[in-house]
Structure formats: structure tokens, C-alpha cells
Design an enzyme around this catalytic site. Structure first.
Site, PDB file in Angstrom:
ATOM      1  N   SER A 195       0.826  -1.214   0.000  1.00  0.00           N
ATOM      2  CA  SER A 195       0.000   0.000   0.000  1.00  0.00           C
ATOM      3  C   SER A 195       0.859   1.262   0.000  1.00  0.00           C
ATOM      4  O   SER A 195       0.360   2.336  -0.312  1.00  0.00           O
ATOM      5  CB  SER A 195      -0.958   0.016   1.192  1.00  0.00           C
ATOM      6  OG  SER A 195      -0.248  -0.011   2.396  1.00  0.00           O
ATOM      7  N   HIS A 241       2.365   5.389   4.908  1.00  0.00           N
ATOM      8  CA  HIS A 241       1.504   5.822   3.807  1.00  0.00           C
ATOM      9  C   HIS A 241       1.831   7.252   3.385  1.00  0.00           C
ATOM     10  O   HIS A 241       1.822   7.571   2.191  1.00  0.00           O
ATOM     11  CB  HIS A 241       0.037   5.730   4.230  1.00  0.00           C
ATOM     12  CG  HIS A 241      -0.445   4.323   4.342  1.00  0.00           C
ATOM     13  ND1 HIS A 241      -1.648   3.990   4.931  1.00  0.00           N
ATOM     14  CD2 HIS A 241       0.103   3.147   3.935  1.00  0.00           C
ATOM     15  CE1 HIS A 241      -1.815   2.681   4.883  1.00  0.00           C
ATOM     16  NE2 HIS A 241      -0.767   2.153   4.292  1.00  0.00           N
TER      17      HIS A 241
END
Length: 267
Positions: free
Chosen positions: A132, A185
């Protein structure tokens, strides 16, 4: 990608069979490493990006941490999220560029930034893994392109800058999904913004060099599903799914066109 409300095994099989080469390789590596970690759980520890265990002898972690996942659900949802984004990127830039970036700078840069912030500034030691980080990198890159044509979107009376969409998603996933790395992230999104703005495009060799390598090795003729630098808009077998690029009428111009400690990256 086929939606769950219109799930059709035939369409799903067709979609998978039409995936470009580098996308196939990276997705296969993710699934393969998850399977290998079942009988050999030490692979997770070896592949995770752990600040306290990182030194110059552990550089492999920067390449492996986006490919390794904590468990099946972590891997499954990350693969679903990254497949259409990675496919779109490869269709735009070509297989050789995609492979060089995702096996090099797109692991080293967000991973290195995470190590600097986590260990050097926050004095933490949270290990991360998961693709991710690439999802948010690609979303940030796409957000910059979208912002140029559609600078804002509206939510009620408020106008939200389009480029902030990945940051909103980073915040939402951190609130709703336990044990995800907010900082990881953010690092992925930061590199995606730099790529979308053109500040790190120098990482890709000149197109003339890439074309010479392709022609010298005859990559387009030898490798199925290879997307050429010269034909990156159309790919080897025509327009790839989800590219959103119309097929022109008439002749086409042939010119350049877990059980282990740590935090997961993703759901």
C-alpha cells in the site's frame, strides 16, 4: 477492474490474462512471498522495514518490504488495490520503466524517508511492510495529473483541492483500519507527489536509451505482454483495461508517444 456487483469469472480471467508484464511479475511476487512465508515465517522478519535492524548490510529490505505482507487478507486487499493502478502506470510509461522504478527508487525513496522520520526524528522502531506504500504513491501521482484538469471537487458548500485526495484517504485508512502505518503511507504519497510534479523524473533513463535497449534485445518480440516505450500508449495487444485511452480511427503514428511484530501498510 470488474466490480463485485457485476462479478463475472470470465471477465475476471480475461482481465488477468491481459495484465501487462511488469504488473504480472510484481503481483506474482507479492502472492509468492506470502505463500513462502507460511512454511518459512522468518521471511517476514527478513523483509520488513525495521528501523533498528537496518544498516548497509540490510539494503534488501528497501526492495522487499513493499512485496511482503503480514497475512492473507493484508496481501489480498493490497493486490486488489494496486493492480489497476500499476497496470495504468505500466500502460503509460512502459514495462522497462515500471520495472526499473518499482524494483529500485520507488522502494528506496519512500523506505528511506520512512527510516529517517521514524528513527531519526520520532525515535521509534515500528517495522512496516506491504504494497500500500505503492498504492498511495500511485494515487498521489494520479491526483497531481487530475488536479491539472480538475483543480477542485465539491463536498456540500466546500471546495476541496483534488491533489489532497490521497492525504484524505491516508487519514481515513489510519482511523478506520487498525495497525496500519500512517507515516508509511504518508512517505509513499510524498514520493508520488514528487513524481507527479516531475521532480524525480530524472530517475528514468532517456527514452532514446530505453528504445535502443528494447531494439537491441528485441524485448517486444520476445516477451509476451511487454509494453514498449515506443508503444506505451497502446501496449502490445492494443489498449489495456482501465487506461481510459480511446483507440484512434485510421493509421497509428509510430513515433514516441501478521504473526510477526510490526505495522502493515494497507488494509
Amino acid at each position: 477492474m470488474p466490480s463485485f456487483t457485476q462479478f463475472n469469472p470470465v471477465r475476471l480471467r480475461s482481465y488477468i490474462l491481459r495484465l501487462p508484464l511488469c504488473t504480472r511479475l510484481l503481483l506474482t511476487a507479492m502472492v509468492g512471498l506470502w505463500m513462502a512465508a507460511i512454511p518459512f515465517p522468518w521471511l517476514r522478519e527478513m523483509s520488513s522495514l525495521s528501523p533498528d535492524k537496518f544498516d548497509l548490510t540490510q539494503m534488501h529490505r528497501l526492495n522487499l518490504f513493499p512485496l511482503m505482507h503480514l497475512g492473507f487478507l493484508h496481501m489480498f486487499f493490497d493486490v486488489l488495490a494496486i493492480a489497476p493502478l500499476l497496470e495504468r502506470f505500466e500502460a503509460e510509461f512502459g514495462t522497462i520503466v515500471t520495472l526499473s522504478l518499482f524494483t529500485g527508487p520507488f522502494g528506496l525513496l519512500p523506505g528511506g524517508l520512512y527510516l529517517i522520520l521514524e528513527k531519526g526524528i520520532l525515535r521509534g522502531n515500528t517495522a512496516v511492510m506491504g504494497s500500500s506504500v505503492w498504492v498511495f504513491l500511485l494515487l498521489a501521482s494520479e491526483a497531481i495529473k487530475t488536479h491539472k484538469t480538475n483543480p477542485n471537487f465539491s463536498i456540500g458548500p466546500y471546495k476541496i483541492p483534488t491533489w489532497t485526495t490521497p492525504l484524505i484517504l491516508v487519514l481515513i485508512t489510519s482511523v478506520l483500519i487498525p495497525h496500519v502505518s500512517f507515516l508509511g503511507h504518508l512517505c509513499g504519497a510524498a514520493i508520488g507527489y514528487l513524481w507527479g510534479l516531475g521532480y524525480i523524473k530524472f530517475l528514468v533513463p532517456h527514452e532514446k536509451i530505453l528504445r535502443w535497449v528494447e531494439n537491441k534485445l528485441n524485448l517486444l518480440g520476445r516477451l509476451p505482454h511487454y509494453v514498449s516505450v515506443d508503444q506505451k500508449t497502446y501496449g502490445r495487444y492494443g489498449v489495456l483495461p482501465s487506461t481510459g485511452i480511446p483507440i484512434p480511427i485510421g493509421p497509428v503514428a509510430m513515433g514516441p508517444r501478521s504473526p510477526e511484530p510490526g505495522q502493515r501498510l494497507g488494509p
